[in-house]
Write a protein that holds these residues in place. Structure first.
Motif, PDB file in Angstrom:
ATOM      1  N   LEU A 156       0.866  -1.176   0.000  1.00 31.19           N
ATOM      2  CA  LEU A 156       0.000   0.000   0.000  1.00 31.19           C
ATOM      3  C   LEU A 156       0.904   1.227   0.000  1.00 31.19           C
ATOM      4  O   LEU A 156       1.605   1.497   0.987  1.00 31.19           O
ATOM      5  N   LEU A 157       0.893   1.941  -1.107  1.00 27.12           N
ATOM      6  CA  LEU A 157       1.840   3.038  -1.289  1.00 27.12           C
ATOM      7  C   LEU A 157       1.105   4.358  -1.526  1.00 27.12           C
ATOM      8  O   LEU A 157      -0.026   4.378  -2.034  1.00 27.12           O
ATOM      9  N   PRO A 158       1.747   5.478  -1.171  1.00 27.86           N
ATOM     10  CA  PRO A 158       1.127   6.785  -1.428  1.00 27.86           C
ATOM     11  C   PRO A 158       0.915   7.006  -2.920  1.00 27.86           C
ATOM     12  O   PRO A 158       1.733   6.575  -3.751  1.00 27.86           O
ATOM     13  N   ASP A 159      -0.154   7.669  -3.246  1.00 22.57           N
ATOM     14  CA  ASP A 159      -0.427   8.005  -4.643  1.00 22.57           C
ATOM     15  C   ASP A 159       0.480   9.164  -5.066  1.00 22.57           C
ATOM     16  O   ASP A 159       0.549  10.188  -4.367  1.00 22.57           O
ATOM     17  N   HIS A 164      -5.598   9.099  -2.647  1.00 24.20           N
ATOM     18  CA  HIS A 164      -5.622   8.011  -1.681  1.00 24.20           C
ATOM     19  C   HIS A 164      -4.494   7.017  -1.949  1.00 24.20           C
ATOM     20  O   HIS A 164      -4.088   6.811  -3.105  1.00 24.20           O
ATOM     21  N   ASP A 165      -3.997   6.416  -0.874  1.00 27.70           N
ATOM     22  CA  ASP A 165      -3.011   5.345  -1.032  1.00 27.70           C
ATOM     23  C   ASP A 165      -3.554   4.302  -2.005  1.00 27.70           C
ATOM     24  O   ASP A 165      -4.760   4.076  -2.090  1.00 27.70           O
ATOM     25  N   ARG A 166      -2.650   3.655  -2.720  1.00 23.97           N
ATOM     26  CA  ARG A 166      -3.079   2.671  -3.711  1.00 23.97           C
ATOM     27  C   ARG A 166      -2.326   1.363  -3.514  1.00 23.97           C
ATOM     28  O   ARG A 166      -1.179   1.357  -3.049  1.00 23.97           O
ATOM     29  N   TYR A 447      -9.836   2.422  -2.387  1.00 23.35           N
ATOM     30  CA  TYR A 447      -9.009   2.618  -1.197  1.00 23.35           C
ATOM     31  C   TYR A 447      -9.701   2.076   0.054  1.00 23.35           C
ATOM     32  O   TYR A 447      -9.090   1.329   0.833  1.00 23.35           O
TER      33      TYR A 447
END
Length: 453
Positions: A156-159, A164-166, A447
């Protein structure tokens, strides 16, 4: 063993409870989670310390009634009798005790929600399944079941755009490809060992169609144990990933343009030691007839989220048409051929995923199948083609959560089975989710489902 400070003596506890107290000391368990599943399909709970466990095995842990009116976005819905006034108890089932290998020092038990006097509470999902199992037993039947879940493994990584995180999949290997086995090997081995430690017998595992997608199935069990197993599997899949700085999501459609994650439900009906799905075509067909008759309404419970209906589409092997057929993976109900001479015939319900509350899902399936047996319902002719190749010929299942909820409200049998409090809460929670996600974009939906399931 000495008496606990709470004043509850071990001699007053049943054998299961006494063994749990012994195990917590031997295994160094400090916190024991009492878990339940709410109407949003989210696994929630509270934990008792080892020092208070002897007492809490009997009394449970206090809990507000309002939590069964909470949706998956933690938005409390206005449901009569589920507001700020009132309390229930999270009462664990000692037979479900397991250590949590992915959370050292912690263990878990599956729990019922009960009234303070110890009597059943009509909003408890696990009690709903227990009651359905009892009705089935009253007719002389036992249901064995197994969920067949898929999940997406990644990070789960920052966009990059600040949204939203993706979820970024671990790999892009091909379906069933050996490179998929190798990429996820370390995680998979830890997962399998963790499940086996908890008494969940792993049957099969393979990398699936989508990027980072995995599938792992657990041996079938009596209905209540099967639902309990699925809750433990969901938590273990995610917990093992977190300990490895990964993220695993069982959301039905965590990546909009990729394959969806189902949790196909396999079923067989037994009388004593006889599998009736192999020995009695009339009973099997009537049970399937009941499933088909109630299937539009059932999807509101077996496909329990807005995100579910991104997966439940034609030509995606999700079973989007209310038909049955032998080894037909586009039919909602697949009649599975047994594996070898020792294999047991079973029926696979394909419109099912892990965003559903497994106790409500499986309980409703039992009510539908039993209705088919009682009324001797005809499932119609089996379908041996992809139903989407015959436009207009076969009934399509609901294409949105709202449509499925409309079908559920119109289904007298399932509404009666759910009862006034449970059905009011479930409909309110799910309609609120449908409205909340309709007001947002796809990224917001993905998300929140990736985080919740």
């Amino acid at each position: 063993m000495r008496d606990r400070p709470s004043g509850t003596k071990t001699s007053q506890l049943d054998p299961h409870a006494r063994r749990i107290l012994e195990r917590t000391e031997l295994e160094g368990i400090e916190l024991i989670r009492f878990l339940y599943v709410d109407h949003g399909g989210v696994i929630r709970g509270k934990a008792a310390s080892r020092s208070r466990l002897a007492e809490r095995l009997g009394t449970g842990i206090g809990h507000t009634v309002a939590m069964m009116a909470m949706n998956m976005l933690d938005q409390l819905q206005d449901v009569e009798h589920l507001g700020p006034v009132g309390e229930v108890r999270i009462v664990p089932d000692p037979t479900t005790y397991v250590p949590l290998p992915h959370a050292p020092g912690a263990a878990a038990m599956l729990s019922d929600l009960r009234l303070p006097d110890g009597s059943p509470w009509q909003a408890c999902a696990r009690t709903f399944l227990k009651d359905a199992v009892a009705q089935l037993a009253g007719e002389g039947y036992t249901l064995l079941a197994a969920f067949e879940p898929e999940f997406t493994l990644g990070r789960l990584l920052p966009d990059p755009g600040g949204g939203h995180d993706r979820l970024v999949p671990l790999d892009d290997s091909l379906c069933y490809a050996n490179t998929g086995f190798d990429t996820a090997h370390d995680y998979t081995m830890k997962l399998v060992r963790a499940l086996e430690t908890q008494g969940l017998r792993v049957e099969h595992y393979h990398p699936e169609l989508g990027p980072g997608q995995q599938e792992l199935s657990i041996r079938y069990a009596p209905a209540l144990r099967a639902a309990d197993n699925h809750v433990l599997l969901r938590e273990t899949v995610r917990g093992v990933a977190m300990r490895m700085q990964l993220w695993a999501s069982l959301a039905p459609k965590p990546l909009a343009g990729q394959a969806g994650n189902g949790a196909h439900l396999h079923l067989s009906l037994w009388s004593d030691t006889t599998n009736l799905f192999g020995a009695d075509d009339e009973i099997r067909d009537a049970f399937v007839g009941g499933l088909l008759a109630h299937l539009p309404a059932l999807t509101a419970l077996t496909c329990g989220s807005v995100n579910s209906f991104r997966r439940l589409a034609p030509r995606s092997w999700a079973g989007a048409y209310a038909v049955h057929g032998p080894d037909n993976r586009e039919a909602a109900i697949r009649m599975c051929s047994p594996l070898g001479d020792s294999g047991e015939p079973n029926v696979e319900l394909k419109p099912s995923d892990s965003s559903a509350n497994p106790y409500l899902s499986l309980g409703a399936v039992i009510h539908a199948g039993l209705d088919g047996i009682r009324r001797k319902l005809d499932p119609g002719e089996p379908v041996d083609v992809d139903p989407d190749t015959r436009p207009g010929r076969y009934p399509r299942l609901p294409s949105s959560l709202g449509e499925a909820l409309d079908a559920l409200e119109a289904d007298e049998l399932l509404m009666e089975a759910l009862g006034p409090l449970r059905r009011s809460a479930y409909l309110a929670v799910k309609r609120s989710e449908a409205a909340a996600f309709a007001a947002q974009d796809v990224a917001y939906e993905l998300y929140h489902h990736v985080r919740a399931f």
